[in-house]
Design an enzyme around this catalytic site. Sequence first.
Site, PDB file in Angstrom:
ATOM      1  N   TYR A  71       0.834  -1.213   0.000  1.00  0.00           N
ATOM      2  CA  TYR A  71       0.000   0.000   0.000  1.00  0.00           C
ATOM      3  C   TYR A  71       0.863   1.256   0.000  1.00  0.00           C
ATOM      4  CZ  TYR A  71      -3.767   3.221   1.020  1.00  0.00           C
ATOM      5  OH  TYR A  71      -4.672   4.244   0.932  1.00  0.00           O
ATOM      6  N   PHE A 123      -7.501  21.291 -24.970  1.00  0.00           N
ATOM      7  CA  PHE A 123      -7.847  19.876 -24.978  1.00  0.00           C
ATOM      8  C   PHE A 123      -9.015  19.707 -24.012  1.00  0.00           C
ATOM      9  CE2 PHE A 123      -7.765  15.384 -23.948  1.00  0.00           C
ATOM     10  CZ  PHE A 123      -7.945  14.906 -25.235  1.00  0.00           C
ATOM     11  N   THR A 124      -9.907  18.784 -24.338  1.00  0.00           N
ATOM     12  CA  THR A 124     -11.183  18.665 -23.620  1.00  0.00           C
ATOM     13  C   THR A 124     -11.007  18.549 -22.100  1.00  0.00           C
ATOM     14  OG1 THR A 124     -11.081  16.314 -24.080  1.00  0.00           O
ATOM     15  CG2 THR A 124     -12.392  17.651 -25.595  1.00  0.00           C
ATOM     16  N   ASP A 214       1.844  19.768 -21.208  1.00  0.00           N
ATOM     17  CA  ASP A 214       1.110  18.520 -21.345  1.00  0.00           C
ATOM     18  C   ASP A 214       1.982  17.668 -22.262  1.00  0.00           C
ATOM     19  OD1 ASP A 214      -0.386  16.393 -22.182  1.00  0.00           O
ATOM     20  OD2 ASP A 214      -2.243  17.514 -22.377  1.00  0.00           O
ATOM     21  N   LYS A 257      -0.460   7.092 -23.561  1.00  0.00           N
ATOM     22  CA  LYS A 257       0.010   7.345 -24.929  1.00  0.00           C
ATOM     23  C   LYS A 257       1.511   7.008 -25.002  1.00  0.00           C
ATOM     24  CE  LYS A 257      -3.860   9.958 -24.561  1.00  0.00           C
ATOM     25  NZ  LYS A 257      -4.628  10.018 -23.302  1.00  0.00           N
ATOM     26  N   ARG A 381     -14.118  15.056 -33.697  1.00  0.00           N
ATOM     27  CA  ARG A 381     -13.374  16.137 -33.055  1.00  0.00           C
ATOM     28  C   ARG A 381     -13.798  17.439 -33.726  1.00  0.00           C
ATOM     29  NH1 ARG A 381     -10.924  14.629 -28.195  1.00  0.00           N
ATOM     30  NH2 ARG A 381     -13.164  14.453 -28.081  1.00  0.00           N
ATOM     31  N   PHE A 447     -19.317  14.849 -25.744  1.00  0.00           N
ATOM     32  CA  PHE A 447     -19.045  13.907 -26.836  1.00  0.00           C
ATOM     33  C   PHE A 447     -18.995  12.465 -26.351  1.00  0.00           C
ATOM     34  CE2 PHE A 447     -15.378  15.829 -24.951  1.00  0.00           C
ATOM     35  CZ  PHE A 447     -14.618  14.740 -24.563  1.00  0.00           C
TER      36      PHE A 447
HETATM   37  C1  P61 Z   1      -7.409  10.719 -26.631  1.00  0.00           C
HETATM   38  F1  P61 Z   1     -12.143  11.966 -26.607  1.00  0.00           F
HETATM   39  N1  P61 Z   1      -6.459  11.786 -24.767  1.00  0.00           N
HETATM   40  O1  P61 Z   1      -6.750  11.501 -27.352  1.00  0.00           O
HETATM   41  P1  P61 Z   1      -6.215  10.672 -19.936  1.00  0.00           P
HETATM   42  N2  P61 Z   1      -3.915  15.536 -22.714  1.00  0.00           N
HETATM   43  C2  P61 Z   1      -3.937  15.098 -23.970  1.00  0.00           C
HETATM   44  C3  P61 Z   1      -4.664  13.965 -24.277  1.00  0.00           C
HETATM   45  O2  P61 Z   1      -4.682  13.539 -25.519  1.00  0.00           O
HETATM   46  C4  P61 Z   1      -5.374  13.277 -23.245  1.00  0.00           C
HETATM   47  C5  P61 Z   1      -5.303  13.782 -21.927  1.00  0.00           C
HETATM   48  C6  P61 Z   1      -4.571  14.907 -21.687  1.00  0.00           C
HETATM   49  C7  P61 Z   1      -7.315  10.878 -25.197  1.00  0.00           C
HETATM   50  C8  P61 Z   1      -8.327  10.176 -24.313  1.00  0.00           C
HETATM   51  C9  P61 Z   1      -9.527  11.043 -24.350  1.00  0.00           C
HETATM   52  O3  P61 Z   1     -12.030  14.194 -25.211  1.00  0.00           O
HETATM   53  C10 P61 Z   1     -11.310  13.106 -24.832  1.00  0.00           C
HETATM   54  O4  P61 Z   1      -5.143   9.703 -19.577  1.00  0.00           O
HETATM   55  C11 P61 Z   1      -3.203  15.841 -25.014  1.00  0.00           C
HETATM   56  O5  P61 Z   1      -7.106  10.208 -21.029  1.00  0.00           O
HETATM   57  O6  P61 Z   1      -6.986  11.131 -18.754  1.00  0.00           O
HETATM   58  C12 P61 Z   1      -6.186  12.161 -23.528  1.00  0.00           C
HETATM   59  O7  P61 Z   1      -5.401  11.933 -20.502  1.00  0.00           O
HETATM   60  C13 P61 Z   1      -6.020  13.126 -20.791  1.00  0.00           C
HETATM   61  C14 P61 Z   1     -10.407  10.968 -25.401  1.00  0.00           C
HETATM   62  C15 P61 Z   1      -9.600  12.127 -23.505  1.00  0.00           C
HETATM   63  C16 P61 Z   1     -11.319  11.991 -25.618  1.00  0.00           C
HETATM   64  C17 P61 Z   1     -10.527  13.139 -23.720  1.00  0.00           C
HETATM   65  O8  P61 Z   1      -8.112   9.820 -27.099  1.00  0.00           O
END
Ligand code: P61
Length: 473
Positions: A71, A123-124, A214, A257, A381, A447
Amino acid sequence: MPAIAEPYRIKMVEPITMTTREQREAAIRAAGYNTFLLRSDDVYIDLLTDSGTSAMSDRQWSAMMMGDEAYAGARSFDHLVESVRENYGFPLVCPTHQGRGAEHLISKILITPGQHVPGNMYFTTTRVHQELAGGTFHDVIIDEAHDPSSRHPFKGNVDLDKFQALIDEVGADQIAYINVAVTVNMAGGQPVSMANIRAVREICDRYGIILWSDATRLAENAWFIQEREDGYAGRPVAEIVREMLSHFDGITMSGKKDCLVNIGGFLAMRDEAILTKARELVVVYEGMPTYGGLAGRDLDAMAVGLREALDDDYLTHRIGQVRYLGERLQAAGVPIVEPIGGHAVFIDAAAFLDHLSQDELPAQTLAAEIFLDSGVRSMERGIVSAGRDADGNNRHPKLELVRLTIPRRVYTNSHMDVVADSVIRVFQRRREIQGLTFVYESPTLRFFTSRFEPLVAEAALEEGRPEPALAGA
Ligand code: P61
């Protein structure tokens, strides 16, 4: 150009489902024409996202078997810290369950309500956490990023004049920090140049502004610097990554990623005071500071994956595969975002379905049509992803895109050929395609879970006629 094959061989396979047109019609209806709501079993080639969809290596799986599930104080945490220090150069690390966990913490730590947060395109999840913390996001990316046909080599760059203008307008003390994403996802996976990072650093130093990144797709960004920026040809990506990160005060990372794992993320930084605050918050929202919502084995897989992702041969193949798909589409006249980015091919849905208005949701519609044609899953998107502003009005982003996102080390170029053939088929009958409309709109990050129906069906029902077959059915 010599053929570039996968710099790995396949040791384990996962069967995927092939479906009929009838099955796909039923599936997309049940999903409310939202590809996020499809069942994975109904998908043939899944290009929804590159997030958490990587194939892990034998070394990562071996590391997982050695995970320490204590833990507190697990050695798996030490492995992650060592790997981040060695590969990224940051001494301090706070793990989180994924990228948005890190975004949540850093937004709470650095933003005082009422402050402003510039960034190179929204970014979302990033913007939502900045807003929830009381901040206001400002887009300071160069104009070229909003133009799908601009071939600027570093479309992710910060527009220094826009950044300066914001400082002049609100005052440096009202800027919580600037967030520079490498690469820029919503612009099409576009890179930021080293020269631009240096120039932003200079402004930040002049005004005492924190420079955050980021760094979610940092390896891909470094590969583009190696390919395109003077003085970086032939330099290993690992070295370029270290140089890039040396300019930042800290990073948020979605390990899903460029750390080649299925789950995980972290904050990394130099400032002890920020780490202390992160540790105070992480125990409330994620877990102990040595695991941050992850299992010990997840930390170990990430420690190994982040090193593997900096391998030049791996990246040349990876970005080459994205390019292979993009160039096949270009050759057939399909409008895509140029230059082709690092993690995905982005179709310009506004140009593809130029008979639809943005309010008829061209990208949402096109993603559904591609799925209907072949079982290939992509992601909207555009206007749906952009959501509503503080006054409740729909934002109308300049980019209305469908993302064909390539998971890392998962598919072959034969899969890319199937995808290209399908998109080209849909392109050839694009004039028959009608738009979609919301039937349920979820309030945040809409979305993900909103539902839609074809406009044709809606119009027919209003007129009391039976519902016609789906466009192109
Ligand atoms: C993706 F539809 N990306 O591209 P987490 N920063 C950036 C990202 O690309 C990102 C995160 C932070 C995703 C997953 C996803 O609207 C969406 O590990 C540049 O996913 O929490 C994630 O990282 C967040 C898909 C996120 C989406 C948000 O597919």
